[in-house]
Design a protein around this motif. Sequence first.
Motif, mmCIF file in Angstrom:
data_model
loop_
_atom_site.group_PDB
_atom_site.id
_atom_site.type_symbol
_atom_site.label_atom_id
_atom_site.label_comp_id
_atom_site.label_asym_id
_atom_site.label_seq_id
_atom_site.Cartn_x
_atom_site.Cartn_y
_atom_site.Cartn_z
ATOM 1 N N ILE A 176 27.238 -5.263 0.537
ATOM 2 C CA ILE A 176 27.555 -5.902 -0.748
ATOM 3 C C ILE A 176 26.287 -5.905 -1.611
ATOM 4 C CG2 ILE A 176 28.424 -7.982 -1.887
ATOM 5 C CD1 ILE A 176 29.545 -8.908 0.842
ATOM 6 N N ASP A 177 26.425 -5.535 -2.876
ATOM 7 C CA ASP A 177 25.269 -5.323 -3.751
ATOM 8 C C ASP A 177 25.494 -6.024 -5.091
ATOM 9 O OD1 ASP A 177 23.647 -3.970 -5.750
ATOM 10 O OD2 ASP A 177 23.330 -2.333 -4.338
ATOM 11 N N ILE A 178 24.735 -7.126 -5.328
ATOM 12 C CA ILE A 178 24.902 -7.865 -6.593
ATOM 13 C C ILE A 178 23.752 -7.619 -7.575
ATOM 14 C CG2 ILE A 178 26.454 -9.608 -5.617
ATOM 15 C CD1 ILE A 178 24.078 -11.595 -5.608
ATOM 16 N N ASP A 179 22.924 -6.628 -7.311
ATOM 17 C CA ASP A 179 21.933 -6.160 -8.286
ATOM 18 C C ASP A 179 22.700 -5.675 -9.527
ATOM 19 O OD1 ASP A 179 18.845 -4.710 -7.889
ATOM 20 O OD2 ASP A 179 20.133 -3.882 -9.470
ATOM 21 N N VAL A 180 22.123 -5.810 -10.704
ATOM 22 C CA VAL A 180 22.817 -5.382 -11.933
ATOM 23 C C VAL A 180 23.017 -3.856 -11.984
ATOM 24 C CG1 VAL A 180 20.832 -5.072 -13.490
ATOM 25 C CG2 VAL A 180 23.008 -5.886 -14.425
ATOM 26 N N HIS A 181 22.253 -3.127 -11.165
ATOM 27 C CA HIS A 181 22.397 -1.660 -11.112
ATOM 28 C C HIS A 181 23.316 -1.238 -9.960
ATOM 29 C CE1 HIS A 181 18.431 -2.310 -13.159
ATOM 30 N NE2 HIS A 181 18.930 -1.376 -13.971
ATOM 31 N N HIS A 182 23.918 -0.071 -10.105
ATOM 32 C CA HIS A 182 24.790 0.466 -9.058
ATOM 33 C C HIS A 182 23.982 0.824 -7.804
ATOM 34 C CE1 HIS A 182 27.208 4.076 -7.425
ATOM 35 N NE2 HIS A 182 27.776 2.969 -6.997
ATOM 36 N N GLY A 183 24.481 0.450 -6.634
ATOM 37 C CA GLY A 183 23.793 0.780 -5.377
ATOM 38 C C GLY A 183 24.081 2.205 -4.940
ATOM 39 N N ASP A 184 23.647 3.143 -5.743
ATOM 40 C CA ASP A 184 24.041 4.557 -5.527
ATOM 41 C C ASP A 184 23.473 5.195 -4.256
ATOM 42 O OD1 ASP A 184 21.447 4.547 -6.566
ATOM 43 O OD2 ASP A 184 21.769 6.239 -7.922
ATOM 44 N N VAL A 199 30.194 -1.952 -1.337
ATOM 45 C CA VAL A 199 30.788 -2.651 -2.484
ATOM 46 C C VAL A 199 29.657 -3.013 -3.449
ATOM 47 C CG1 VAL A 199 32.252 -4.561 -3.230
ATOM 48 C CG2 VAL A 199 32.431 -3.729 -0.864
ATOM 49 N N SER A 200 29.654 -2.424 -4.632
ATOM 50 C CA SER A 200 28.618 -2.751 -5.617
ATOM 51 C C SER A 200 29.235 -3.328 -6.883
ATOM 52 C CB SER A 200 27.796 -1.501 -5.978
ATOM 53 O OG SER A 200 26.853 -1.801 -7.003
ATOM 54 N N PHE A 201 28.674 -4.434 -7.338
ATOM 55 C CA PHE A 201 28.987 -5.031 -8.647
ATOM 56 C C PHE A 201 27.838 -4.607 -9.563
ATOM 57 C CE2 PHE A 201 32.255 -8.103 -7.267
ATOM 58 C CZ PHE A 201 32.074 -8.053 -5.893
ATOM 59 N N HIS A 202 28.124 -4.095 -10.741
ATOM 60 C CA HIS A 202 27.043 -3.631 -11.610
ATOM 61 C C HIS A 202 27.489 -3.436 -13.046
ATOM 62 C CE1 HIS A 202 29.051 -0.320 -9.442
ATOM 63 N NE2 HIS A 202 29.193 0.170 -10.680
ATOM 64 N N LYS A 203 26.498 -3.426 -13.910
ATOM 65 C CA LYS A 203 26.726 -3.013 -15.303
ATOM 66 C C LYS A 203 26.997 -1.509 -15.256
ATOM 67 C CE LYS A 203 25.553 -2.019 -19.739
ATOM 68 N NZ LYS A 203 26.250 -2.399 -20.964
HETATM 69 CA CA CA Z 1 24.964 -3.666 -7.806
#
Ligand code: CA
Length: 390
Positions: A176-184, A199-203
């Motif tokens: 799970i990745d809540i950094d504003v960037h995509h965890g590419d 699962v990434s949450f991002h702008k």
């Molecule tokens: Ca993210």
Amino acid sequence: HNGITRPKGYTVSYHANPAVEAHHFGSSHPMKPWRLVLTKELVLAYGMHHAMDLYLSRAATFEEMAEFHTEDYLEFLRQVIPADMEAAEQSDRIASYNIGDDCPIFDGLFNYCSLYAGGTVDAARKLVNNQADIAINWSGGLHHAKKTEASGFCYVNDIVLGILQLLRFHPRVMYIDIDVHHGDGVEQAFWSTDRVLTVSFHKYDKDNFFPGTGALDSNGPSHPLNPGSRHAINVPLNDGIEDGDYLQLFKAVISSCVETYNPGAIVLQCGADSLGCDRLGCFNLNVTGHGACVAYTKTLGLPMLVVGGGGYTPRNVSRAWAHETSILIDAADKIDPNIPDTVTFRNQFAPDYSLFPPLSEMRKIENKNSKQYLNNLVATIREQLRYMQG
Ligand code: CA
Ligand code: ZLV
Ligand code: ZN
């Protein structure tokens, strides 16, 4: 002392090494390893170290990092020096590894990379060996690094190395990745396997926000018989999302993922550039809203590897990661929101000296995420999960 004691019924390990903090990307570069000094100051001043097993991170070995990265790339990182940036005979190699303004060569680069990677590998091993239930490395979380190249301030992908350790024991790991960037980088590393659900949450703004990947319909290899098919989940967001909507979305997506995928362990990347007032970010989260995602993830009761990531307003990064440490040791209700007098660099937290300043009001960014947009994200992801089950 402050009344902070070990959490009941579980063990938290904390992995850090002050040598990481001493590295400098360059004065105009937004990544400031110094934010880790502030984080440590807060964690110690609140007495949280009494509640955890503390470990001095050791450097990951070349071989450990070669579990993901190529030997050529690691050899390059080991031998390159800042003067090579000007040397013509090195310029092709430097370019081929994507070294440049985002990922500069600085003094001690290889030492920096091996220390943050060693912290995450150690933390993952504590979980696998049953010596910890939650393991924390705030210096890790560098989710953009690729097998053979640097990207977005990241050189070695400690998260991939940590997940590889967990996969030795757990059949399925959820990231799970809540950094504003995509965890590419993490997504790409496990693109073709069903043993990791990312699962990434991002702008998301394909042409105007780094790295430009992570669309809602980017879910793994398109061939349905590839095991990785549908095992990447992306939650693309617009500017200005706030605590309430973000937490509701986070719970809806993560609860559905856990129910369907039934992971044996969770890796949580807590990039703090999703906070309001971040130098690079564009969300409106408060320290409490960001922390609520960590608290929710903890309620799942699974072994948890917690890492840092982005975060470019150091005072707020340290507020968030100190608060999240308190959540992970079950002591959030025992810490004083007024930052203690004993904190070195306390002036950094002026004028409010609070752990929870109203970030979302201080630099209000218009919320461009309608309820309809957010509801559609949840519905689409639930549909994807139905297909994942097979
Ligand atoms: Ca993210
Ligand atoms: O937080 O960069 O936009 C995990 C993380 O997720 C870009 N890079 C690239 C693509 C072409 N560019 C611009 C290159 C600029 C190089 C220097 C900056 C310097 C000063 C202020 C801001 C930036 C900057 N760079 C802002 N955004 C970028 C991104 C990379 C973002 C990485 C996020 C890393 C640690
Ligand atoms: Zn970021």
